[in-house]
Design a protein around this motif. Sequence first.
Motif, PDB file in Angstrom:
ATOM      1  N   GLY A  94      -5.008  -4.237  -5.806  1.00  0.00           N
ATOM      2  CA  GLY A  94      -6.081  -5.395  -6.128  1.00  0.00           C
ATOM      3  C   GLY A  94      -6.885  -6.009  -4.958  1.00  0.00           C
ATOM      4  O   GLY A  94      -6.827  -6.810  -4.708  1.00  0.00           O
ATOM      5  N   ILE A  95      -7.147  -4.907  -3.981  1.00  0.00           N
ATOM      6  CA  ILE A  95      -7.848  -4.984  -2.702  1.00  0.00           C
ATOM      7  C   ILE A  95      -9.325  -4.406  -2.838  1.00  0.00           C
ATOM      8  O   ILE A  95      -9.424  -3.280  -3.733  1.00  0.00           O
ATOM      9  CB  ILE A  95      -7.447  -4.896  -1.522  1.00  0.00           C
ATOM     10  CG1 ILE A  95      -7.126  -3.366  -1.325  1.00  0.00           C
ATOM     11  CG2 ILE A  95      -6.104  -5.622  -1.366  1.00  0.00           C
ATOM     12  CD1 ILE A  95      -6.329  -2.963   0.097  1.00  0.00           C
TER      13      ILE A  95
ATOM     14  N   ARG B 205     -10.047   4.747  -3.647  1.00  0.00           N
ATOM     15  CA  ARG B 205     -10.413   3.711  -4.456  1.00  0.00           C
ATOM     16  C   ARG B 205      -9.385   3.358  -5.554  1.00  0.00           C
ATOM     17  O   ARG B 205      -9.007   2.415  -5.869  1.00  0.00           O
ATOM     18  CB  ARG B 205     -11.519   4.074  -5.227  1.00  0.00           C
ATOM     19  CG  ARG B 205     -12.776   4.023  -4.397  1.00  0.00           C
ATOM     20  CD  ARG B 205     -14.270   4.224  -5.031  1.00  0.00           C
ATOM     21  NE  ARG B 205     -15.402   4.230  -4.344  1.00  0.00           N
ATOM     22  CZ  ARG B 205     -16.012   3.027  -4.227  1.00  0.00           C
ATOM     23  NH1 ARG B 205     -15.144   1.589  -4.675  1.00  0.00           N
ATOM     24  NH2 ARG B 205     -17.070   2.908  -3.518  1.00  0.00           N
ATOM     25  N   ASP B 206      -8.620   4.597  -5.865  1.00  0.00           N
ATOM     26  CA  ASP B 206      -7.288   4.587  -6.959  1.00  0.00           C
ATOM     27  C   ASP B 206      -6.137   3.400  -6.088  1.00  0.00           C
ATOM     28  O   ASP B 206      -5.605   2.629  -6.763  1.00  0.00           O
ATOM     29  CB  ASP B 206      -6.837   5.683  -7.200  1.00  0.00           C
ATOM     30  CG  ASP B 206      -7.665   6.790  -8.022  1.00  0.00           C
ATOM     31  OD1 ASP B 206      -8.525   6.192  -8.694  1.00  0.00           O
ATOM     32  OD2 ASP B 206      -7.468   8.184  -7.852  1.00  0.00           O
ATOM     33  N   ILE B 207      -6.165   3.618  -4.727  1.00  0.00           N
ATOM     34  CA  ILE B 207      -4.939   2.832  -4.067  1.00  0.00           C
ATOM     35  C   ILE B 207      -5.318   1.384  -4.089  1.00  0.00           C
ATOM     36  O   ILE B 207      -4.707   0.523  -4.006  1.00  0.00           O
ATOM     37  CB  ILE B 207      -4.783   3.770  -2.895  1.00  0.00           C
ATOM     38  CG1 ILE B 207      -4.064   5.065  -2.894  1.00  0.00           C
ATOM     39  CG2 ILE B 207      -3.631   2.956  -1.770  1.00  0.00           C
ATOM     40  CD1 ILE B 207      -4.077   5.952  -1.622  1.00  0.00           C
TER      41      ILE B 207
ATOM     42  N   LEU C 227       0.780  -1.186   0.086  1.00  0.00           N
ATOM     43  CA  LEU C 227      -0.172  -0.006  -0.124  1.00  0.00           C
ATOM     44  C   LEU C 227       0.842   1.281  -0.063  1.00  0.00           C
ATOM     45  O   LEU C 227       0.461   2.187  -0.759  1.00  0.00           O
ATOM     46  CB  LEU C 227      -0.847  -0.022   1.147  1.00  0.00           C
ATOM     47  CG  LEU C 227      -2.091  -0.993   0.904  1.00  0.00           C
ATOM     48  CD1 LEU C 227      -2.864  -1.017   2.645  1.00  0.00           C
ATOM     49  CD2 LEU C 227      -3.164  -0.367   0.227  1.00  0.00           C
ATOM     50  N   ILE C 228       1.709   1.272   0.878  1.00  0.00           N
ATOM     51  CA  ILE C 228       2.818   2.473   0.751  1.00  0.00           C
ATOM     52  C   ILE C 228       3.510   2.644  -0.503  1.00  0.00           C
ATOM     53  O   ILE C 228       3.464   3.633  -1.087  1.00  0.00           O
ATOM     54  CB  ILE C 228       3.823   2.362   1.908  1.00  0.00           C
ATOM     55  CG1 ILE C 228       3.201   2.306   3.483  1.00  0.00           C
ATOM     56  CG2 ILE C 228       5.032   3.219   1.917  1.00  0.00           C
ATOM     57  CD1 ILE C 228       4.345   2.061   4.469  1.00  0.00           C
ATOM     58  N   GLU C 229       4.073   1.450  -1.183  1.00  0.00           N
ATOM     59  CA  GLU C 229       4.740   1.688  -2.498  1.00  0.00           C
ATOM     60  C   GLU C 229       3.657   2.167  -3.608  1.00  0.00           C
ATOM     61  O   GLU C 229       4.145   2.938  -4.283  1.00  0.00           O
ATOM     62  CB  GLU C 229       5.213   0.058  -2.652  1.00  0.00           C
ATOM     63  CG  GLU C 229       5.979   0.307  -3.889  1.00  0.00           C
ATOM     64  CD  GLU C 229       6.493  -1.375  -4.526  1.00  0.00           C
ATOM     65  OE1 GLU C 229       6.777  -1.606  -5.573  1.00  0.00           O
ATOM     66  OE2 GLU C 229       6.510  -2.071  -3.436  1.00  0.00           O
TER      67      GLU C 229
END
Length: 210
Positions: free
Chosen positions: A56-57, A49-51, A30-32
């Motif tokens: 892929g979650i 939502r973009d993140i 998530l950080i990357e």
Amino acid sequence: MQTVPASDPASPKKRGRPLKGTGGNLRAELIEKSAQLFRERGYDNTTVRDIAAATGIQAGSWFYHFKSKQEILAAIMEQGVAQSLAQIEAIAAQELPPRAMLRQLVEVHLHTLLAPDHHFIPVLLYEARSLDESSRARILALTDRYEAVWDDAIARLHQSGEWTLPTRFDRLFMFGALNWTVQWYKADGAADIAQLADAAIQFILRTPES
């Protein structure tokens, strides 16, 4: 925070705690991914939502690791600065001549800026205004330590006579030049990062290595 082991790829995902990805734990991913999105799109233009989509979650799973987008922004900067700080403090602990120390510091800084998978410094440079007060204080404490290593290296160069005509703005001018490389450096260009560091030292000190 820990995550549960990944399940069989063929089995459907279960609701609840997010699963650990094959490339490392989900928090790190998530950080990357967030750092990359913040660098490419800007913090304000990147949504939760973009993140979630980039990792892929489901959007709701994102909040298991971070309570807000602001919190992940702080984590990107804090983790990134801490990693670079560890590298340059290790260099500072060595018995190196002043010029050799600055050369190593410059290469580490340029690598941190320009490596394809390193996004945190550009995010730090352009998105620090988005941090809340407490997060800004934590990042500032780390950056103060980072800058102190450079100040000591510059002072040693002044004392050795290798940096002639010193001024109190030397570090600021130097960081300005180094940080601007993110705007023009191309990895497939005429120089790699080590060669760029050599050129930077010659530019900064205006003398060839003896």
